[in-house]
Design a protein around this motif. Sequence first.
Motif, PDB file in Angstrom:
ATOM      1  N   CYS A 133     -10.726  12.141 -12.245  1.00 60.13           N
ATOM      2  CA  CYS A 133     -11.822  12.393 -11.294  1.00 60.13           C
ATOM      3  C   CYS A 133     -13.152  11.987 -11.907  1.00 60.13           C
ATOM      4  O   CYS A 133     -13.955  11.295 -11.280  1.00 60.13           O
ATOM      5  CB  CYS A 133     -11.884  13.879 -10.909  1.00 60.13           C
ATOM      6  N   ILE A 134     -13.383  12.413 -13.151  1.00 55.81           N
ATOM      7  CA  ILE A 134     -14.637  12.056 -13.816  1.00 55.81           C
ATOM      8  C   ILE A 134     -14.764  10.537 -13.923  1.00 55.81           C
ATOM      9  O   ILE A 134     -15.818   9.966 -13.631  1.00 55.81           O
ATOM     10  CB  ILE A 134     -14.724  12.716 -15.220  1.00 55.81           C
ATOM     11  N   GLU A 135     -13.664   9.883 -14.297  1.00 54.64           N
ATOM     12  CA  GLU A 135     -13.689   8.408 -14.361  1.00 54.64           C
ATOM     13  C   GLU A 135     -14.109   7.803 -13.029  1.00 54.64           C
ATOM     14  O   GLU A 135     -14.798   6.801 -12.975  1.00 54.64           O
ATOM     15  CB  GLU A 135     -12.278   7.908 -14.664  1.00 54.64           C
ATOM     16  N   GLN A 136     -13.663   8.455 -11.943  1.00 53.99           N
ATOM     17  CA  GLN A 136     -13.995   7.966 -10.598  1.00 53.99           C
ATOM     18  C   GLN A 136     -15.404   8.360 -10.161  1.00 53.99           C
ATOM     19  O   GLN A 136     -15.880   7.931  -9.117  1.00 53.99           O
ATOM     20  CB  GLN A 136     -13.027   8.559  -9.547  1.00 53.99           C
ATOM     21  N   GLY A 137     -16.036   9.261 -10.927  1.00 48.98           N
ATOM     22  CA  GLY A 137     -17.372   9.734 -10.550  1.00 48.98           C
ATOM     23  C   GLY A 137     -17.318  10.959  -9.657  1.00 48.98           C
ATOM     24  O   GLY A 137     -18.061  11.059  -8.667  1.00 48.98           O
ATOM     25  N   LEU A 138     -16.452  11.904  -9.994  1.00 47.84           N
ATOM     26  CA  LEU A 138     -16.340  13.144  -9.213  1.00 47.84           C
ATOM     27  C   LEU A 138     -16.074  14.316 -10.153  1.00 47.84           C
ATOM     28  O   LEU A 138     -15.190  14.240 -11.008  1.00 47.84           O
ATOM     29  CB  LEU A 138     -15.173  13.028  -8.218  1.00 47.84           C
ATOM     30  N   ASP A 177     -12.111  10.572  -0.972  1.00 46.78           N
ATOM     31  CA  ASP A 177     -11.602   9.257  -1.415  1.00 46.78           C
ATOM     32  C   ASP A 177     -11.413   9.241  -2.930  1.00 46.78           C
ATOM     33  O   ASP A 177     -10.398   8.768  -3.440  1.00 46.78           O
ATOM     34  CB  ASP A 177     -12.584   8.132  -1.044  1.00 46.78           C
ATOM     35  N   LYS A 178     -12.407   9.757  -3.624  1.00 49.27           N
ATOM     36  CA  LYS A 178     -12.323   9.762  -5.094  1.00 49.27           C
ATOM     37  C   LYS A 178     -11.195  10.680  -5.567  1.00 49.27           C
ATOM     38  O   LYS A 178     -10.479  10.364  -6.516  1.00 49.27           O
ATOM     39  CB  LYS A 178     -13.658  10.189  -5.703  1.00 49.27           C
ATOM     40  N   ALA A 179     -11.054  11.817  -4.888  1.00 53.56           N
ATOM     41  CA  ALA A 179      -9.973  12.739  -5.254  1.00 53.56           C
ATOM     42  C   ALA A 179      -8.617  12.047  -5.040  1.00 53.56           C
ATOM     43  O   ALA A 179      -7.716  12.138  -5.882  1.00 53.56           O
ATOM     44  CB  ALA A 179     -10.065  14.019  -4.427  1.00 53.56           C
ATOM     45  N   TRP A 180      -8.478  11.344  -3.915  1.00 52.74           N
ATOM     46  CA  TRP A 180      -7.210  10.649  -3.624  1.00 52.74           C
ATOM     47  C   TRP A 180      -6.903   9.629  -4.715  1.00 52.74           C
ATOM     48  O   TRP A 180      -5.775   9.550  -5.222  1.00 52.74           O
ATOM     49  CB  TRP A 180      -7.288   9.982  -2.237  1.00 52.74           C
ATOM     50  N   LYS A 181      -7.929   8.851  -5.085  1.00 53.11           N
ATOM     51  CA  LYS A 181      -7.726   7.826  -6.137  1.00 53.11           C
ATOM     52  C   LYS A 181      -7.312   8.484  -7.445  1.00 53.11           C
ATOM     53  O   LYS A 181      -6.436   7.999  -8.154  1.00 53.11           O
ATOM     54  CB  LYS A 181      -9.018   7.033  -6.340  1.00 53.11           C
ATOM     55  N   ALA A 182      -7.983   9.592  -7.769  1.00 53.22           N
ATOM     56  CA  ALA A 182      -7.653  10.290  -9.023  1.00 53.22           C
ATOM     57  C   ALA A 182      -6.209  10.813  -8.970  1.00 53.22           C
ATOM     58  O   ALA A 182      -5.491  10.781  -9.970  1.00 53.22           O
ATOM     59  CB  ALA A 182      -8.636  11.431  -9.261  1.00 53.22           C
ATOM     60  N   ALA A 204     -26.014  10.829 -19.511  1.00 53.35           N
ATOM     61  CA  ALA A 204     -26.702   9.898 -20.406  1.00 53.35           C
ATOM     62  C   ALA A 204     -25.823   8.659 -20.486  1.00 53.35           C
ATOM     63  O   ALA A 204     -24.612   8.769 -20.621  1.00 53.35           O
ATOM     64  CB  ALA A 204     -26.849  10.529 -21.785  1.00 53.35           C
ATOM     65  N   GLY A 205     -26.409   7.517 -20.374  1.00 51.71           N
ATOM     66  CA  GLY A 205     -25.589   6.305 -20.306  1.00 51.71           C
ATOM     67  C   GLY A 205     -25.512   5.804 -18.887  1.00 51.71           C
ATOM     68  O   GLY A 205     -25.164   4.661 -18.643  1.00 51.71           O
ATOM     69  N   GLY A 206     -25.815   6.667 -17.907  1.00 49.58           N
ATOM     70  CA  GLY A 206     -26.032   6.162 -16.563  1.00 49.58           C
ATOM     71  C   GLY A 206     -25.010   6.494 -15.502  1.00 49.58           C
ATOM     72  O   GLY A 206     -25.271   6.289 -14.331  1.00 49.58           O
ATOM     73  N   GLN A 207     -23.801   7.014 -15.845  1.00 49.42           N
ATOM     74  CA  GLN A 207     -22.824   7.218 -14.774  1.00 49.42           C
ATOM     75  C   GLN A 207     -23.288   8.287 -13.789  1.00 49.42           C
ATOM     76  O   GLN A 207     -23.733   9.378 -14.178  1.00 49.42           O
ATOM     77  CB  GLN A 207     -21.446   7.611 -15.336  1.00 49.42           C
ATOM     78  N   LYS A 208     -23.145   7.937 -12.490  1.00 52.71           N
ATOM     79  CA  LYS A 208     -23.531   8.866 -11.419  1.00 52.71           C
ATOM     80  C   LYS A 208     -22.265   9.575 -10.947  1.00 52.71           C
ATOM     81  O   LYS A 208     -21.259   8.938 -10.656  1.00 52.71           O
ATOM     82  CB  LYS A 208     -24.137   8.037 -10.283  1.00 52.71           C
ATOM     83  N   ILE A 209     -22.335  10.907 -10.862  1.00 54.44           N
ATOM     84  CA  ILE A 209     -21.131  11.688 -10.551  1.00 54.44           C
ATOM     85  C   ILE A 209     -21.409  12.623  -9.382  1.00 54.44           C
ATOM     86  O   ILE A 209     -22.420  13.341  -9.378  1.00 54.44           O
ATOM     87  CB  ILE A 209     -20.707  12.524 -11.784  1.00 54.44           C
ATOM     88  N   LEU A 210     -20.521  12.616  -8.408  1.00 51.94           N
ATOM     89  CA  LEU A 210     -20.655  13.560  -7.283  1.00 51.94           C
ATOM     90  C   LEU A 210     -20.200  14.942  -7.787  1.00 51.94           C
ATOM     91  O   LEU A 210     -19.071  15.101  -8.255  1.00 51.94           O
ATOM     92  CB  LEU A 210     -19.767  13.100  -6.121  1.00 51.94           C
ATOM     93  N   ASP A 211     -21.080  15.921  -7.674  1.00 53.62           N
ATOM     94  CA  ASP A 211     -20.776  17.249  -8.227  1.00 53.62           C
ATOM     95  C   ASP A 211     -20.037  18.090  -7.190  1.00 53.62           C
ATOM     96  O   ASP A 211     -20.636  18.825  -6.414  1.00 53.62           O
ATOM     97  CB  ASP A 211     -22.068  17.941  -8.669  1.00 53.62           C
ATOM     98  N   GLY A 212     -18.721  17.995  -7.227  1.00 53.69           N
ATOM     99  CA  GLY A 212     -17.892  18.740  -6.270  1.00 53.69           C
ATOM    100  C   GLY A 212     -17.846  20.229  -6.539  1.00 53.69           C
ATOM    101  O   GLY A 212     -17.258  20.979  -5.757  1.00 53.69           O
ATOM    102  N   MET A 213     -18.453  20.685  -7.654  1.00 48.97           N
ATOM    103  CA  MET A 213     -18.398  22.114  -8.004  1.00 48.97           C
ATOM    104  C   MET A 213     -19.752  22.811  -7.861  1.00 48.97           C
ATOM    105  O   MET A 213     -19.869  23.966  -8.262  1.00 48.97           O
ATOM    106  CB  MET A 213     -17.929  22.294  -9.452  1.00 48.97           C
ATOM    107  N   SER A 214     -20.767  22.123  -7.325  1.00 48.92           N
ATOM    108  CA  SER A 214     -22.106  22.745  -7.233  1.00 48.92           C
ATOM    109  C   SER A 214     -22.491  23.375  -8.578  1.00 48.92           C
ATOM    110  O   SER A 214     -22.854  24.544  -8.670  1.00 48.92           O
ATOM    111  CB  SER A 214     -22.134  23.846  -6.157  1.00 48.92           C
ATOM    112  N   GLY A 215     -22.425  22.567  -9.634  1.00 49.79           N
ATOM    113  CA  GLY A 215     -22.658  23.124 -10.988  1.00 49.79           C
ATOM    114  C   GLY A 215     -21.463  23.995 -11.331  1.00 49.79           C
ATOM    115  O   GLY A 215     -20.341  23.517 -11.449  1.00 49.79           O
ATOM    116  N   LEU A 216     -21.696  25.296 -11.458  1.00 56.63           N
ATOM    117  CA  LEU A 216     -20.576  26.253 -11.563  1.00 56.63           C
ATOM    118  C   LEU A 216     -20.620  27.149 -10.329  1.00 56.63           C
ATOM    119  O   LEU A 216     -20.960  28.309 -10.432  1.00 56.63           O
ATOM    120  CB  LEU A 216     -20.697  27.089 -12.852  1.00 56.63           C
ATOM    121  N   TRP A 217     -20.334  26.632  -9.195  1.00 56.76           N
ATOM    122  CA  TRP A 217     -20.292  27.373  -7.929  1.00 56.76           C
ATOM    123  C   TRP A 217     -21.667  27.924  -7.545  1.00 56.76           C
ATOM    124  O   TRP A 217     -21.745  28.973  -6.919  1.00 56.76           O
ATOM    125  CB  TRP A 217     -19.357  28.576  -7.991  1.00 56.76           C
TER     126      TRP A 217
END
Length: 464
Positions: A406-411, A438-443, A45-58
């Motif tokens: 990671c969340i800040e980066q969208g991951l 890339d996002k993980a590296w930045k985080a 909510a609020g709009g941030q798009k996040i790549l779900d590296g955990m497939s929800g909860l696996w």
Amino acid sequence: MTENLAGWQQADRQHFLHPFTDHRQLGERGTRVITRAEGVYIWEAGGQKILDGMSGLWCVNLGYSRAELAEAGCRQLRELPYYNSFFQCTHPPAIELARELCELAPPGFNRVFFTNSGSEANDTIIRLVRYYWSLLGKPEKQIIIARRNGYHGSTVGAASLCGMPWMHAQAGLPIPNILHIEQPYWFGLGGDLDPAEFGRRIARQLATTIEEAGVDKVAAFIAEPVQGAGGAIIPPATYWPEIQKICDHYGILLIADEVICGIGRLGHWFGSQHYGIRPDLMPFAKGITSGYQALGGVMVSDRVGDVLVEKGGEFYHGFTYSGHPVACAVARATLKVMRDEKLVERVRDAVIPAFSSRWQKLAEHPLVGEARSAGLIGGLELVPRKDSRNRFPKELKVGERCRDFCIEQGLVMRAVGDTMIVAPPFIISNEQLDELVDKAWKALDLTRQSLGQARGKARSQASG
Ligand code: PXG
């Protein structure tokens, strides 16, 4: 849906008790409200798009926007939204799903018991294992051996199997006759041993524990092929063959908890196949419906199933929603997509190699002591110095920092202590894998910078 972030957060704080959550901390921070999802992405909510590296909860292995799964559920809701499978009743979705699962399972698995979750599957395991031995005239064979830091669920039985003492402490667990042996976690526990020797030694703890308890008292050993929630713990190659040998030698049942590793995540229909394990029972859940419906179960081998059917009377166990028709219809649609798109083969031959080569690059980051992966499960060990396996002081909460960056980066990347873990959806593209890494590296960069600041602050406080 109109967005009302502040209102939702307030109502959430007032009324919603969350699983595995410190509610005081949650109240202070506010919850992240997820309102929609598509492919491998979720939106807050609020709009941030996040790549779900955990497939929800696996679990959301096929990604979030599979119309086939939604339609299969709707169709079943209209045709037969519910009926039970107690009292000599059954229905086509559960029958067909049971048959399909037995076709996909390794030879010798010809029966399924359905539950609504992995926890219920593991409670079923405890009941089934003890009943099996009593039907064979050995009711004293009650002990189930599990592993420290293994995760098997949160109901009373499943939580007892878990090797997490803080879970036990809150509820007077484990229940009687559950023992725990060490986990095959080389990075954390291997000391000076090389991984192969460490794997063998840890496995031999199973033999020692059986001997100490008395083989006439031991019913089974349970373990995840790869430990998921415990921190993506991948056993050395020597571990599973040794465990299999010990189970065979003592004749105890071997249970492979396939809740995370099953249904394709290790590039095989069942994770045991990746390691050449020959289990007697396999609890499963999560990926069987790609997370779209609540469904779990136990794959039962003929060794156990024949005894249950031929020698047993009534097995006093089951749930109102065991084999729920809507959940079974969605599971069948999940398996159909996976078969039609040859997804297990694609995961094995293309997605896993693409993931593991990119994941390995993270090993070059100064904060990373080890980057490991098995199938589509990856783990990173965060360490202060690359040339040692020493850890950061706990109070620095390095893993949590990294997760928040990671969340800040969208991951979405999970932290288990200072071990970072991912388990991406099977349908992730190479470009999306690039984005993940890339996002993980930045985080990781941001985490390192923040630690510099934290250390600087500690030093100036000490000198001031
Ligand atoms: N076995 C295994 C191996 C699991 O990972 C369960 C059983 C229990 O399944 P249910 O459906 O009852 O949750 C699990 C569940 C995490 C996390 O933070 C992992 C799980 C559940 C919730 C959070 O990694 N695994």
